[in-house]
Design a protein around this motif. Structure first.
Motif, short mmCIF file in Angstrom:
data_model
loop_
_atom_site.label_atom_id
_atom_site.label_comp_id
_atom_site.label_asym_id
_atom_site.label_seq_id
_atom_site.Cartn_x
_atom_site.Cartn_y
_atom_site.Cartn_z
N ALA A 89 75.53 9.71 48.65
CA ALA A 89 74.48 9.97 49.63
C ALA A 89 75.06 10.04 51.05
O ALA A 89 74.65 10.90 51.86
N ALA A 90 75.99 9.14 51.35
CA ALA A 90 76.59 9.13 52.69
C ALA A 90 77.39 10.41 52.94
O ALA A 90 77.31 11.02 54.03
N ALA A 91 78.15 10.83 51.93
CA ALA A 91 78.94 12.06 52.08
C ALA A 91 78.02 13.27 52.26
O ALA A 91 78.29 14.15 53.10
N TYR A 92 76.94 13.31 51.50
CA TYR A 92 75.99 14.42 51.61
C TYR A 92 75.34 14.42 52.99
O TYR A 92 75.19 15.48 53.62
N ALA A 93 74.97 13.24 53.48
CA ALA A 93 74.27 13.16 54.77
C ALA A 93 75.16 13.60 55.94
O ALA A 93 74.66 14.08 56.96
N LYS A 94 76.47 13.46 55.79
CA LYS A 94 77.38 13.89 56.85
C LYS A 94 77.61 15.41 56.84
O LYS A 94 78.03 15.98 57.84
N GLU A 95 77.31 16.04 55.69
CA GLU A 95 77.51 17.48 55.57
C GLU A 95 76.22 18.28 55.73
O GLU A 95 76.24 19.40 56.26
N ARG A 96 75.11 17.73 55.31
CA ARG A 96 73.83 18.43 55.35
C ARG A 96 73.31 18.46 56.79
O ARG A 96 73.13 17.41 57.43
N GLN A 139 70.40 19.62 59.65
CA GLN A 139 69.03 20.02 59.97
C GLN A 139 68.85 19.88 61.48
O GLN A 139 69.40 18.94 62.10
N PHE A 140 68.10 20.78 62.09
CA PHE A 140 67.88 20.76 63.54
C PHE A 140 69.19 20.75 64.32
O PHE A 140 69.31 20.12 65.37
N GLY A 141 70.21 21.40 63.74
CA GLY A 141 71.46 21.58 64.45
C GLY A 141 72.45 20.44 64.38
O GLY A 141 73.47 20.47 65.08
N ARG A 142 72.20 19.44 63.55
CA ARG A 142 73.18 18.34 63.43
C ARG A 142 73.08 17.70 62.05
O ARG A 142 72.06 17.83 61.37
N PRO A 143 74.12 16.97 61.61
CA PRO A 143 74.10 16.32 60.30
C PRO A 143 72.95 15.32 60.21
O PRO A 143 72.66 14.61 61.19
N ILE A 144 72.32 15.25 59.06
CA ILE A 144 71.18 14.34 58.93
C ILE A 144 71.61 12.88 59.04
O ILE A 144 70.77 12.00 59.29
N ALA A 145 72.90 12.58 58.84
CA ALA A 145 73.39 11.20 59.00
C ALA A 145 73.21 10.70 60.43
O ALA A 145 73.20 9.49 60.67
N GLU A 146 73.06 11.61 61.36
CA GLU A 146 72.90 11.20 62.76
C GLU A 146 71.45 10.84 63.09
O GLU A 146 71.19 10.30 64.17
N PHE A 147 70.53 11.13 62.21
CA PHE A 147 69.14 10.75 62.44
C PHE A 147 68.93 9.30 62.00
O PHE A 147 69.35 8.89 60.92
N GLN A 148 68.24 8.56 62.84
CA GLN A 148 68.09 7.13 62.58
C GLN A 148 67.39 6.84 61.26
O GLN A 148 67.73 5.89 60.56
N GLY A 149 66.43 7.67 60.90
CA GLY A 149 65.71 7.46 59.64
C GLY A 149 66.63 7.47 58.44
O GLY A 149 66.43 6.72 57.49
N VAL A 150 67.66 8.32 58.48
CA VAL A 150 68.62 8.40 57.39
C VAL A 150 69.71 7.35 57.56
O VAL A 150 70.08 6.65 56.61
N SER A 151 70.23 7.21 58.76
CA SER A 151 71.34 6.28 58.97
C SER A 151 70.94 4.83 58.70
O SER A 151 71.72 4.05 58.15
#
Length: 378
Positions: A262-269, A271-283
């Motif tokens: 999940a962490a690897a996917y979140a760093k690559e996926r 949305q809105f111009g940046r990896p979803i791992a950078e969104f607080q809801g995901v991180s």
């Protein structure tokens, strides 16, 4: 998976390195194929046995490796992160070797344990029945006295390795009702009257064979009684303490695999111009997953250290099994959520992780039974 394990020592690091090498080279490339085909990887268990990974916590004099339970469980965790069904199979086999190793006579151990611990023979543990799961003391399978030993009749249920195992630890009634009338028998799988039934179609762990096992007048010689007659229920409970720790370690390995993916996917996926791992809801979700896994690992290792020290650990094993498997269910569910729609399809392994996590809350005593054990200890 490459979890830091800073307290292993030289021997432990070598063993974990071996486990990772086999898991990455021999297990990980095959898991999807075997799971899809519901095919049991018997040859891989022989490979693991020859590598010394099927008898880790048992004495070297009997063919084991003599490693602490704490180290054995970390090997299980590493393997579970690649292929849960194989790790669960190792745990079941280790559980099946326990009655003979702990309660057998010197002659029995000398005769049977080397092949059991060396991987030439695969074991199964037969306690549950169609009408006695959590209430194991209510089992109905009987072992009547006969001219050549015991004559066993009845049906066992939810038996991992049924039809694949070479030996079965069978708990059967040799006396009156209740826990005090149960004995433990070491039954050769080739015994006439031992009849595996059609395998169950399970939600997860599809490469692990689970089935009922019927005993239709199977004759078992008296020299295969393990421990005292009518004293088998205590053996069953003692074995389950170790088995529950095995499942706890498997759960942590599965959860770690889900987090890593999940962490690897979140760093690559993006949305809105940046990896979803950078969104607080995901991180924050990933942070909670990592914290729960770290706590679960610490709990099972703590219980294992008590076991290695020869101290009482039944309640601690129950706590570890309860917490680690509940953690695996939460973490794998959250991993699917991190992937969104992609997590719900079999192109990614997290949907399999989620299906597999569910059964960890059920076998070796449901998590409701673990709470009973814990509550009684209070």
């Amino acid at each position: 998976m490459n979890v830091e394990r800073p307290f292993l020592g030289e021997e432990g690091e070598a063993l974990i390195g071996l486990a990772r090498e086999i898991a990455d080279g021999e297990l990980a490339p095959k898991v999807e194929e075997f799971e899809a085909e519901r095919r049991f990887p018997r040859e891989l268990f022989r490979l693991l046995g020859r590598a010394g990974l099927l008898g880790l916590p048992y004495p070297e004099e009997h063919g084991g490796s003599g490693v602490p339970y704490e180290l054995y469980l970390q090997v299980l965790e590493e393997i579970a992160a690649r292929w849960l069904a194989v790790a669960e199979g190792i745990s079941v086999h280790t559980l099946a070797c326990y009655p003979l190793a702990a309660y057998g006579t010197d002659l029995q151990r000398k005769k049977h344990l080397p092949d059991m611990l060396g991987g030439e023979l695969l074991g199964a543990y037969c306690l549950s029945e169609p009408h006695s799961g959590s209430d194991a003391a209510a089992l109905a399978t009987r072992a009547e006295d006969g001219p050549d030993g015991f004559v066993v009749r009845g049906t066992k249920a939810w038996i991992t390795h049924a039809g694949q195992a070479d030996f079965y630890n069978v708990f059967a009634r040799t006396g009156g009702p209740g826990a005090r009338g149960i004995s433990c028998l070491l039954v050769d799988a080739k015994t006439p009257g031992v009849v595996p039934q059609v395998p169950e179609k399970t939600m997860g762990l599809r490469s692990s064979v689970v089935a009922q096992l019927a005993f239709e007048g199977a004759v078992v010689s008296a020299d295969r009684l393990v421990g005292e007659r009518d004293g088998g229920f205590g053996i069953a409970l003692a074995a389950l303490d170790g088995g529950r720790l095995g499942i706890a370690a498997c759960a942590v390995g599965l959860a770690q695999a889900a987090l890593d993916y999940a962490a690897a996917y979140a760093k690559e996926r993006e949305q809105f111009g940046r990896p979803i791992a950078e969104f607080q809801g995901v991180s924050f979700m990933l942070a909670d997953m990592a914290t729960q896994i770290a706590a679960a690992r610490a709990l099972y290792l703590s219980a294992a250290r008590l076991r290695d020290a020869g101290r009482p650990h039944s309640a601690e094993a129950a706590k570890a099994k309860l917490f680690c498997t509940d953690t695996a269910m939460r973490v794998t569910t959250d991993a699917v959520q991190v992937l969104g729609g992609a997590g719900y399809v079999s192109d990614h392994p997290v949907e399999r992780y989620m299906r597999e996590a569910k059964v960890l809350q059920i076998f070796e005593g449901t998590n409701q039974i673990q709470r009973v054990v814990i509550a009684r200890s209070l």
